[in-house]
Design an enzyme around this catalytic site. Structure first.
Site: not given
Ligand code: GLP
Length: 251
Positions: A73, A142, A144, A149
């Protein structure tokens, strides 16, 4: 009823151990095929994973020079040189330190004049060059995956998504004070992610415990997009004790 599979779950003591385990799996995939096509992720969880990978490269035990990748993404509206763009993240944490060729890292463009056309282009490019040998995933608090989402459908493809208020709040920590977190992104869809040959999800820390439980023990459905991983036959999940704390069915 569509088939449901049980992901292979490994629980280790802490985030450094989870990062070492994940990096070792990625390294094995690349040793098997030095030109492997990988699906890569961003986020705080991946920073120590990529640091471990860079350490393996620095010891001369692996080269990522021939690897190519597709990222999950990108934020809509952030130029590639913005420090919080996922393009900049990949260059800072993987390309530079671990010797990946930045030209082989595909990421949707957050600056495309028509973001949905960019999403369609990205999906088609991945369909032509894929499937990825291994898709690396973090987990949103959450539930995702990528930026799919809650509410995302199992058959969703790369598209423009609006971020959940919780995601915007969670990711605000990476942005400067007064700097606005983008509210939209281009993200691979759930079906795009499930087209990988193999999937590796890493989740660490107490903030992920609820999402981990929903992913592995809750109903399979759009309320927890990560639960759709139970529709894929080859999923590995690496957790630290804090992220695994909510599981009731531990082996
Ligand atoms: C982000 C990314 C995800 C990631 C997730 C967890 O927003 N889009 O690909 O896996 O949220 O992030 P973190 O590892 O900083 O908790």
């Amino acid at each position: 009823m569509p088939e449901e599979y049980r992901p292979a779950v490994t629980v280790v003591d802490d985030a450094p151990a989870a990062s070492r385990a994940a990096a070792a799996i990625i390294a094995d995939v690349v040793r098997d095929d030095p030109q492997a096509l990988l699906g890569l992720a961003t986020g705080g969880t991946m920073i120590p994973v990529y640091a471990e990978l860079a350490a393996i490269v620095a010891r001369g035990e692996l080269s990522l020079a021939q690897v190519a990748s597709f990222n999950l993404d990108e934020y809509v509206g952030l130029p590639p040189d913005h420090p919080q763009s996922y393009r900049a993240f990949m260059e800072a944490h993987l390309a530079g330190p671990a010797g990946m060729d930045p030209a082989r890292i595909e990421i949707p463009s957050g600056m495309a004049p028509d973001p949905q056309a960019e999403a369609d282009r990205y999906e088609a490019l991945l369909a032509a060059r894929g499937p990825v040998a291994l898709q690396l995933l973090g987990l949103g608090g959450n539930g995702h995956i990528g930026f799919n989402e809650p509410g995302s459908a199992i058959d969703s493809r790369t598209r423009v998504v609006t971020l959940d208020p919780r995601t915007v709040a969670d990711n605000a920590r990476f942005f400067g004070q007064g700097e606005e977190v983008p509210h939209q992104a281009i993200s691979m869809g759930v079906a795009t992610i499930l087209s990988a040959r193999r999937i590796l999800l890493v989740a660490t820390g107490a903030g992920k415990a609820g999402a981990v439980r929903a992913m592995l023990e809750g109903p399979v459905g759009p309320d927890c997009p990560a639960s759709f991983l139970r529709r894929h036959p080859s999923v590995q999940v690496i957790l630290d004790e804090a992220a695994a704390a909510g599981l009731t069915q531990r082996e």
